[in-house]
Scaffold this motif. Structure first.
Motif, PDB file in Angstrom:
ATOM      1  N   VAL A  11     -51.706 -31.690  12.753  1.00 42.80           N
ATOM      2  CA  VAL A  11     -53.062 -31.694  12.208  1.00 42.80           C
ATOM      3  C   VAL A  11     -53.617 -33.101  12.062  1.00 42.80           C
ATOM      4  O   VAL A  11     -54.824 -33.293  11.945  1.00 42.80           O
ATOM      5  N   SER A  12     -52.736 -34.102  12.048  1.00 48.99           N
ATOM      6  CA  SER A  12     -53.161 -35.492  11.917  1.00 48.99           C
ATOM      7  C   SER A  12     -53.258 -36.131  13.292  1.00 48.99           C
ATOM      8  O   SER A  12     -52.275 -36.187  14.027  1.00 48.99           O
ATOM      9  N   THR A  13     -54.433 -36.611  13.643  1.00 50.78           N
ATOM     10  CA  THR A  13     -54.613 -37.238  14.952  1.00 50.78           C
ATOM     11  C   THR A  13     -53.679 -38.433  15.111  1.00 50.78           C
ATOM     12  O   THR A  13     -53.064 -38.621  16.174  1.00 50.78           O
ATOM     13  N   ALA A  14     -53.528 -39.239  14.076  1.00 51.82           N
ATOM     14  CA  ALA A  14     -52.670 -40.429  14.152  1.00 51.82           C
ATOM     15  C   ALA A  14     -51.213 -40.057  14.415  1.00 51.82           C
ATOM     16  O   ALA A  14     -50.549 -40.677  15.262  1.00 51.82           O
ATOM     17  N   SER A  15     -50.708 -39.031  13.710  1.00 49.10           N
ATOM     18  CA  SER A  15     -49.308 -38.643  13.902  1.00 49.10           C
ATOM     19  C   SER A  15     -49.087 -38.016  15.268  1.00 49.10           C
ATOM     20  O   SER A  15     -48.044 -38.227  15.899  1.00 49.10           O
ATOM     21  N   VAL A  16     -50.067 -37.244  15.752  1.00 49.67           N
ATOM     22  CA  VAL A  16     -49.949 -36.661  17.088  1.00 49.67           C
ATOM     23  C   VAL A  16     -49.934 -37.760  18.145  1.00 49.67           C
ATOM     24  O   VAL A  16     -49.138 -37.725  19.088  1.00 49.67           O
ATOM     25  N   CYS A  17     -50.786 -38.747  17.998  1.00 51.68           N
ATOM     26  CA  CYS A  17     -50.832 -39.853  18.964  1.00 51.68           C
ATOM     27  C   CYS A  17     -49.525 -40.642  18.958  1.00 51.68           C
ATOM     28  O   CYS A  17     -49.058 -41.102  20.009  1.00 51.68           O
ATOM     29  N   GLU A  18     -48.924 -40.793  17.776  1.00 55.30           N
ATOM     30  CA  GLU A  18     -47.625 -41.471  17.700  1.00 55.30           C
ATOM     31  C   GLU A  18     -46.569 -40.689  18.478  1.00 55.30           C
ATOM     32  O   GLU A  18     -45.763 -41.264  19.220  1.00 55.30           O
ATOM     33  N   LYS A  19     -46.578 -39.372  18.309  1.00 55.53           N
ATOM     34  CA  LYS A  19     -45.637 -38.522  19.036  1.00 55.53           C
ATOM     35  C   LYS A  19     -45.886 -38.600  20.542  1.00 55.53           C
ATOM     36  O   LYS A  19     -44.951 -38.688  21.344  1.00 55.53           O
ATOM     37  N   VAL A  20     -47.151 -38.593  20.934  1.00 58.51           N
ATOM     38  CA  VAL A  20     -47.507 -38.684  22.354  1.00 58.51           C
ATOM     39  C   VAL A  20     -47.021 -39.999  22.954  1.00 58.51           C
ATOM     40  O   VAL A  20     -46.529 -40.036  24.092  1.00 58.51           O
ATOM     41  N   SER A  21     -47.124 -41.084  22.205  1.00 53.18           N
ATOM     42  CA  SER A  21     -46.660 -42.388  22.690  1.00 53.18           C
ATOM     43  C   SER A  21     -45.158 -42.373  22.933  1.00 53.18           C
ATOM     44  O   SER A  21     -44.667 -42.927  23.932  1.00 53.18           O
ATOM     45  N   ILE A  22     -44.413 -41.738  22.037  1.00 58.61           N
ATOM     46  CA  ILE A  22     -42.956 -41.630  22.211  1.00 58.61           C
ATOM     47  C   ILE A  22     -42.631 -40.769  23.429  1.00 58.61           C
ATOM     48  O   ILE A  22     -41.792 -41.139  24.268  1.00 58.61           O
ATOM     49  N   SER A  35     -44.379 -40.253  26.002  1.00 60.74           N
ATOM     50  CA  SER A  35     -44.794 -40.908  27.240  1.00 60.74           C
ATOM     51  C   SER A  35     -43.701 -41.802  27.800  1.00 60.74           C
ATOM     52  O   SER A  35     -43.726 -42.157  28.990  1.00 60.74           O
ATOM     53  N   ASN A  36     -42.730 -42.163  26.959  1.00 58.60           N
ATOM     54  CA  ASN A  36     -41.619 -43.000  27.402  1.00 58.60           C
ATOM     55  C   ASN A  36     -40.357 -42.189  27.691  1.00 58.60           C
ATOM     56  O   ASN A  36     -39.295 -42.762  27.942  1.00 58.60           O
ATOM     57  N   MET A  37     -40.472 -40.867  27.625  1.00 54.46           N
ATOM     58  CA  MET A  37     -39.358 -39.994  27.974  1.00 54.46           C
ATOM     59  C   MET A  37     -39.561 -39.483  29.398  1.00 54.46           C
ATOM     60  O   MET A  37     -40.663 -39.511  29.936  1.00 54.46           O
ATOM     61  N   ASN A  38     -38.498 -38.990  29.973  1.00 47.84           N
ATOM     62  CA  ASN A  38     -38.534 -38.598  31.384  1.00 47.84           C
ATOM     63  C   ASN A  38     -39.046 -37.161  31.549  1.00 47.84           C
ATOM     64  O   ASN A  38     -38.329 -36.269  32.009  1.00 47.84           O
ATOM     65  N   ILE A  39     -40.305 -36.963  31.139  1.00 58.29           N
ATOM     66  CA  ILE A  39     -40.936 -35.657  31.306  1.00 58.29           C
ATOM     67  C   ILE A  39     -42.173 -35.812  32.177  1.00 58.29           C
ATOM     68  O   ILE A  39     -42.605 -36.922  32.470  1.00 58.29           O
ATOM     69  N   GLU A  40     -42.734 -34.678  32.583  1.00 55.04           N
ATOM     70  CA  GLU A  40     -43.841 -34.721  33.535  1.00 55.04           C
ATOM     71  C   GLU A  40     -45.214 -34.503  32.913  1.00 55.04           C
ATOM     72  O   GLU A  40     -46.232 -34.809  33.527  1.00 55.04           O
ATOM     73  N   GLY A  41     -45.269 -33.921  31.721  1.00 56.26           N
ATOM     74  CA  GLY A  41     -46.573 -33.646  31.145  1.00 56.26           C
ATOM     75  C   GLY A  41     -46.501 -33.214  29.694  1.00 56.26           C
ATOM     76  O   GLY A  41     -45.418 -33.007  29.133  1.00 56.26           O
ATOM     77  N   LEU A  42     -47.681 -33.069  29.081  1.00 57.09           N
ATOM     78  CA  LEU A  42     -47.811 -32.671  27.689  1.00 57.09           C
ATOM     79  C   LEU A  42     -48.711 -31.448  27.570  1.00 57.09           C
ATOM     80  O   LEU A  42     -49.677 -31.309  28.327  1.00 57.09           O
ATOM     81  N   MET A  43     -48.387 -30.570  26.626  1.00 58.45           N
ATOM     82  CA  MET A  43     -49.272 -29.473  26.262  1.00 58.45           C
ATOM     83  C   MET A  43     -49.662 -29.692  24.809  1.00 58.45           C
ATOM     84  O   MET A  43     -48.831 -29.571  23.903  1.00 58.45           O
ATOM     85  N   CYS A  44     -50.915 -30.046  24.569  1.00 55.74           N
ATOM     86  CA  CYS A  44     -51.366 -30.447  23.239  1.00 55.74           C
ATOM     87  C   CYS A  44     -52.272 -29.388  22.634  1.00 55.74           C
ATOM     88  O   CYS A  44     -53.265 -28.980  23.241  1.00 55.74           O
ATOM     89  N   THR A  45     -51.925 -28.970  21.427  1.00 62.46           N
ATOM     90  CA  THR A  45     -52.637 -27.900  20.738  1.00 62.46           C
ATOM     91  C   THR A  45     -53.728 -28.465  19.839  1.00 62.46           C
ATOM     92  O   THR A  45     -53.564 -29.519  19.230  1.00 62.46           O
ATOM     93  N   ALA A  46     -54.825 -27.733  19.739  1.00 63.43           N
ATOM     94  CA  ALA A  46     -55.868 -28.102  18.780  1.00 63.43           C
ATOM     95  C   ALA A  46     -55.285 -28.072  17.374  1.00 63.43           C
ATOM     96  O   ALA A  46     -54.423 -27.244  17.059  1.00 63.43           O
ATOM     97  N   PRO A  47     -55.718 -28.974  16.489  1.00 60.20           N
ATOM     98  CA  PRO A  47     -55.187 -28.999  15.114  1.00 60.20           C
ATOM     99  C   PRO A  47     -55.388 -27.648  14.427  1.00 60.20           C
ATOM    100  O   PRO A  47     -56.457 -27.047  14.518  1.00 60.20           O
ATOM    101  N   HIS A  48     -54.350 -27.174  13.748  1.00 60.11           N
ATOM    102  CA  HIS A  48     -54.441 -25.888  13.074  1.00 60.11           C
ATOM    103  C   HIS A  48     -54.836 -26.053  11.611  1.00 60.11           C
ATOM    104  O   HIS A  48     -54.720 -27.129  11.040  1.00 60.11           O
ATOM    105  N   TYR A  49     -55.325 -25.014  11.039  1.00 58.81           N
ATOM    106  CA  TYR A  49     -55.641 -24.860   9.616  1.00 58.81           C
ATOM    107  C   TYR A  49     -56.896 -25.614   9.175  1.00 58.81           C
ATOM    108  O   TYR A  49     -57.719 -25.065   8.442  1.00 58.81           O
TER     109      TYR A  49
END
Length: 296
Positions: free
Chosen positions: A81-92, A94-108
């Protein structure tokens, strides 16, 4: 394009002590790879991503990466639900060996359309990976307007939308106004063929956890133009789909996976195991579908 075809929203197996069952996880990944699935979505709603600690979350994704050995695209589910915390997770991520992200709209918290745009814009700027928006008003309490989708599709990392809304006409309306590189995928198994007919290019599937070959066969028949056979197979799966989704996902699919001896049926609170009537119905209906899977 990794956001295409049949993507399995993988369940997260848990042991009797409520820890991730990594042995069962490796088995599930191997089974998916052998079935020819186009990609795996890890730690989404089906994977109980919101119920995992950060340590569990990253260890889950790392284990799937190690198990898959580059044989299948890995997409990490991201929720918060926190944009800042989601962006922090996305940054981490982005440095892992994966191909993409599925990002959910903030809930509640139910942001307005401008808030949704700014949230996903911040995610876009934090990521080095392609992003699929996960739209599920029933879970998050907020929908996304056509104009917001069009604005987000203009950003460089946002290239797909997984649609779990009831509006299957969305691709019909928006595809003529979008770049050919932006795609729509069905988020519900029972809407896969109808959504594909309106311009969708795949499905993020729950049922593929238990019958990956059969789900892949339906997708292949659709792509080859054998619409009647694709419809017939989906019709035969529909009663089981109805039973599995009669309780909150992933309760039903974990019950089915347990019945097939793929993993245990342990699930994290506040979710609970399937009711006895649901379990009995799923078990009965799977007997017929098991034969279909073997014939594929």
């Amino acid at each position: 394009m990794i956001f295409k075809g049949l993507l399995t929203a993988l369940i997260t197996p848990l042991d009797t002590n409520d820890n991730i069952d990594f042995r069962a996880l490796e088995f599930l990944v191997e089974r998916q790879v052998a079935s020819g699935i186009n990609g795996l979505v890890i730690a989404g709603s089906t994977g109980e991503g919101s119920s995992l600690s950060d340590e569990e979350y990253y260890e889950l994704i790392k284990t799937v990466i190690d198990c898959s050995k580059g044989r299948i695209p890995i997409i990490a589910g991201v929720v918060g639900v926190s944009t800042a915390s989601v962006c922090e997770k996305v940054s981490i991520l982005s440095n892992m060996n994966i191909e993409g992200l599925m990002c959910t709209a903030p809930h509640y918290i139910r942001p307005e359309q401008e808030g949704l745009y700014q949230h996903f814009k911040a995610i876009n700027n934090a990521s080095t990976l392609p992003i699929m928006i996960y739209l599920h008003p029933g879970r998050t309490g907020c929908d996304m307007s056509d104009s917001t989708i069009l604005k987000l599709a203009a950003l460089d990392k946002i290239v797909a939308l997984k649609d779990c809304s009831s509006d299957i006409e969305k691709p019909l309306r928006l595809l003529p106004r979008l770049s050919s590189t932006f795609v729509f995928l069905a988020g519900d198994d029972n809407r896969f063929l109808a959504y594909s007919a309106h311009g969708g290019v795949g499905c993020v599937s729950v049922i593929a956890n238990i019958f990956p070959k059969l789900c892949k066969k339906i997708e292949s028949l659709w792509n080859s133009g054998d619409l009647i056979k694709a419809r017939e197979l989906q019709q035969q799966l529909m009663p089981l789909m109805t039973a599995i989704f009669s309780e909150s996902n992933p309760i039903g699919i974990k019950c089915a996976a347990h019945d097939l001896k793929l993993c245990g049926d342990k699930i994290r609170l506040p979710l609970t195991k399937a009711r006895e009537d649901t379990r009995k119905k799923i078990n009965e209906l799977m007997l017929d579908v098991i034969g279909l899977e073997k014939d594929v």
